[in-house]
Design an enzyme around this catalytic site. Structure first.
Site, PDB file in Angstrom:
ATOM      1  CG  LEU A 115      -1.964  -1.026   1.418  1.00  0.00           C
ATOM      2  CD1 LEU A 115      -2.548  -0.984   2.818  1.00  0.00           C
ATOM      3  CD2 LEU A 115      -3.073  -0.800   0.394  1.00  0.00           C
ATOM      4  CG  HIS A 116       2.365   3.269  -3.216  1.00  0.00           C
ATOM      5  ND1 HIS A 116       1.902   2.146  -3.869  1.00  0.00           N
ATOM      6  CD2 HIS A 116       2.443   4.242  -4.153  1.00  0.00           C
ATOM      7  CE1 HIS A 116       1.733   2.446  -5.154  1.00  0.00           C
ATOM      8  NE2 HIS A 116       2.040   3.700  -5.353  1.00  0.00           N
TER       9      HIS A 116
END
Length: 361
Positions: A209-210
């Protein structure tokens, strides 16, 4: 002689340009008149991008690093443009080749065109329709001034035609990221966490996740992780954490014995984990392409995608950004009802050769 300046701004860009450099070397060995200069804008500082990184990809280290990272979007764009202009004045070229949709792609395209240098865009024409994503703005601006469009899908071709680009400038060549994946697949290697946790094939899930929409809002990130933990049965969750996300996670106190947050991995180690995983849960675009080619179920935590072929022909599903959406998708995964990947046209490992054929003809 055709002189090409190739731009890379972030680590994934190098995966996309490596096969193009290999194809240039091959063309040179066949007596073709083509040379290149590799420019790293330094947009993303990445301590893992050492000499070993370039050795793994079998490409030389960049001829030039503009070191234009850091700062706001505007400051970074201005920095790249100023420094790339100096680079082009010192090293004239016939063509600037950009890949993907990072700030460097857009900034270097504008700089080149202002100096009357032609621009070729690899991965042209892809669209998410989401203008809140900086990448979407970069794609649109780059394609508005590009001369030669290299595309990954028929949908990208049709997006460009709708924008008024003539067919003579559109070249449907496939996906260079997949060239690298297929070439490097025999070299994938287990990361240290594989042995440390005693991982086994299809007995764990990879999580990445970013995107700001998922990680900047703490309650959203916490709810998403809780849903993932709640519905992944007893499988370990391996989460290579982006530095931005790590800072936010520290304050959240989401802890579970099955959630293993680790440092970012090298390309060969990360893809070993993906290839052997039960599934990958991500908000990345590139990972959806790689997972599809490796036939690994992929759950994308986004409301839109610029790579719809990963959904229609690949293993990807858009779960969305609402944490409550997770449960039915994970139930489907554990019931063994996930779709299998089909052949994605031109994603065959030969894309870079097609690009260089166009540029040398």
């Amino acid at each position: 002689m055709k002189k090409i300046t190739i731009i890379a701004g972030a680590r994934p860009n190098f995966m996309k340009i490596a096969p193009i450099i290999h194809a240039i070397h091959e063309a040179q060995s066949q007596g073709k008149d083509i040379t290149y200069r590799l420019v790293h804008t330094g947009q993303h500082y990445d301590k893992k991008m050492s000499g070993n990184f370039f050795k793994q990809l079998e490409i030389p280290e960049p001829h030039s690093n503009l070191e234009a990272g850091g700062g706001t979007q505007a400051a970074q764009t201005a920095n790249i443009m100023l420094r790339f202009e100096q680079e082009l004045l010192a090293h004239p070229t016939d063509l600037v080749l950009v890949v993907g949709d990072v700030t460097s792609t857009m900034a270097c395209s504008i700089t080149a065109k202002k100096l009357n240098i032609k621009v070729a865009h690899v991965e042209a024409g892809i669209r998410s329709g989401d203008l809140s994503m900086p990448e979407e703005i970069n794609r649109m601006l780059t394609d508005a001034i590009t001369d030669i469009f290299f595309t990954t899908s028929e949908l990208a071709n049709s997006n460009l035609r709708q924008a008024g680009v003539p067919d003579s400038r559109i070249h449907f060549v496939g996906n260079t990221m997949i060239d690298t994946l297929l070439k490097q697949r025999p070299n994938f290697k287990p990361p240290p966490i594989w042995g440390e946790l005693g991982l086994a094939r299809e007995k764990y899930i990879v999580l990445t996740l970013h995107r700001p929409a998922n990680v900047d809002e703490e309650s959203q990130l916490k709810a998403m992780l809780e849903q993932i933990i709640a519905h992944t049965e007893n499988l370990p969750l391996v989460f290579p954490v982006h530095p931005r996300t790590a800072k936010i996670l520290e304050g959240l106190q989401v802890q579970d014995d099955r959630l293993h947050m680790i440092e970012p991995l090298s390309y060969l180690e990360f893809n070993y984990l993906v290839e052997n995983a039960k599934a990958v849960i991500t908000d990345s675009g590139g990972i959806t392409e790689e997972a599809s080619i490796m036939n690994v179920p992929c759950l994308t935590l986004r409301d839109n995608t610029e790579r719809p072929e990963t959904i229609t022909l690949g293993t990807n599903e858009l779960v969305g950004t609402n944490p409550d959406n997770m449960k039915p998708y994970l139930q489907k995964l554990f019931a063994g009802n996930w779709k299998q990947t089909q052949t994605i046209p031109m994603w065959d490992g030969q894309t870079a050769k097609r690009i260089i054929k166009v540029l040398t003809s």
